[in-house]
Motif scaffolding. Sequence first.
Motif, PDB file in Angstrom:
ATOM      1  N   LEU A  37       0.850  -1.186   0.000  1.00  0.00           N
ATOM      2  CA  LEU A  37       0.000   0.000   0.000  1.00  0.00           C
ATOM      3  C   LEU A  37       0.886   1.235   0.000  1.00  0.00           C
ATOM      4  O   LEU A  37       1.904   1.274   0.700  1.00  0.00           O
ATOM      5  N   ILE A  38       0.485   2.240  -0.787  1.00  0.00           N
ATOM      6  CA  ILE A  38       1.164   3.531  -0.806  1.00  0.00           C
ATOM      7  C   ILE A  38       0.134   4.585  -0.425  1.00  0.00           C
ATOM      8  O   ILE A  38      -0.863   4.753  -1.129  1.00  0.00           O
ATOM      9  N   CYS A  39       0.392   5.270   0.677  1.00  0.00           N
ATOM     10  CA  CYS A  39      -0.499   6.338   1.133  1.00  0.00           C
ATOM     11  C   CYS A  39       0.063   7.678   0.663  1.00  0.00           C
ATOM     12  O   CYS A  39       1.141   8.078   1.086  1.00  0.00           O
ATOM     13  N   ASN A  40      -0.675   8.357  -0.212  1.00  0.00           N
ATOM     14  CA  ASN A  40      -0.241   9.655  -0.730  1.00  0.00           C
ATOM     15  C   ASN A  40      -1.011  10.809  -0.100  1.00  0.00           C
ATOM     16  O   ASN A  40      -0.956  11.936  -0.571  1.00  0.00           O
ATOM     17  N   ARG A  41      -1.723  10.533   0.969  1.00  0.00           N
ATOM     18  CA  ARG A  41      -2.548  11.546   1.609  1.00  0.00           C
ATOM     19  C   ARG A  41      -1.921  11.995   2.928  1.00  0.00           C
ATOM     20  O   ARG A  41      -1.650  11.175   3.805  1.00  0.00           O
ATOM     21  N   PRO A  42      -1.700  13.307   3.095  1.00  0.00           N
ATOM     22  CA  PRO A  42      -1.173  13.786   4.375  1.00  0.00           C
ATOM     23  C   PRO A  42      -2.166  13.512   5.507  1.00  0.00           C
ATOM     24  O   PRO A  42      -3.381  13.567   5.296  1.00  0.00           O
ATOM     25  N   ASP A  43      -1.642  13.225   6.675  1.00  0.00           N
ATOM     26  CA  ASP A  43      -2.509  13.077   7.849  1.00  0.00           C
ATOM     27  C   ASP A  43      -3.242  14.385   8.123  1.00  0.00           C
ATOM     28  O   ASP A  43      -2.739  15.470   7.827  1.00  0.00           O
ATOM     29  N   GLN A  44      -4.429  14.260   8.684  1.00  0.00           N
ATOM     30  CA  GLN A  44      -5.262  15.394   9.108  1.00  0.00           C
ATOM     31  C   GLN A  44      -5.632  16.337   7.968  1.00  0.00           C
ATOM     32  O   GLN A  44      -5.804  17.536   8.173  1.00  0.00           O
ATOM     33  N   GLU A  45      -5.754  15.776   6.769  1.00  0.00           N
ATOM     34  CA  GLU A  45      -6.195  16.595   5.647  1.00  0.00           C
ATOM     35  C   GLU A  45      -7.656  17.008   5.834  1.00  0.00           C
ATOM     36  O   GLU A  45      -8.075  18.066   5.395  1.00  0.00           O
ATOM     37  N   GLU A  46      -8.409  16.138   6.473  1.00  0.00           N
ATOM     38  CA  GLU A  46      -9.787  16.485   6.826  1.00  0.00           C
ATOM     39  C   GLU A  46     -10.170  15.761   8.109  1.00  0.00           C
ATOM     40  O   GLU A  46      -9.546  14.763   8.474  1.00  0.00           O
ATOM     41  N   PRO A  47     -11.189  16.271   8.820  1.00  0.00           N
ATOM     42  CA  PRO A  47     -11.596  15.656  10.089  1.00  0.00           C
ATOM     43  C   PRO A  47     -12.030  14.196   9.892  1.00  0.00           C
ATOM     44  O   PRO A  47     -12.541  13.837   8.836  1.00  0.00           O
ATOM     45  N   ASN A  48     -11.793  13.401  10.907  1.00  0.00           N
ATOM     46  CA  ASN A  48     -12.219  11.992  10.945  1.00  0.00           C
ATOM     47  C   ASN A  48     -11.500  11.090   9.946  1.00  0.00           C
ATOM     48  O   ASN A  48     -11.917   9.961   9.727  1.00  0.00           O
TER      49      ASN A  48
END
Length: 142
Positions: A37-48
């Motif tokens: 898996l590759i996660c390209n999303r920064p943490d806390q980009e949106e709530p929850n």
Amino acid sequence: MEHTLPPMRQLTDSLRACGQLQADDIRALAKEGVRTLICNRPDQEEPNQPGSDELADLARQLGISWYYQPVITGQVTDEQGLEFGKILQQAEAPVVAFCRSGARCGTLWALSQKPERSGDELVAELKRAGYEMPDFFKRLTG
């Protein structure tokens, strides 16, 4: 009851991209045989939004390799695309990359391929996978 995964875009034989994964999605992908898996999303980009550390721990428990390459939407650089390509070269297939919608993952993949393939060819591949990103397509072909 069978778990339904988020919609997947098939970029190559061994790479799919999708929107945000949840813990149940990762469990389903493990059963399906996904190896990386590759996660390209920064943490806390949106709530929850689930934290990458929590998802990485679960993936590793299930025998899935995890790469965290956070990229800010609308600000993907050529260098980040090349970094994505390096991750893909060492990643065990099959691979699933994800972000909020899967668009950044498609962008990163195309940029990783740009040194070897024409912009027109990459646009055709992205369209075949279901992407419609006219501004980015101009960047590839311009």
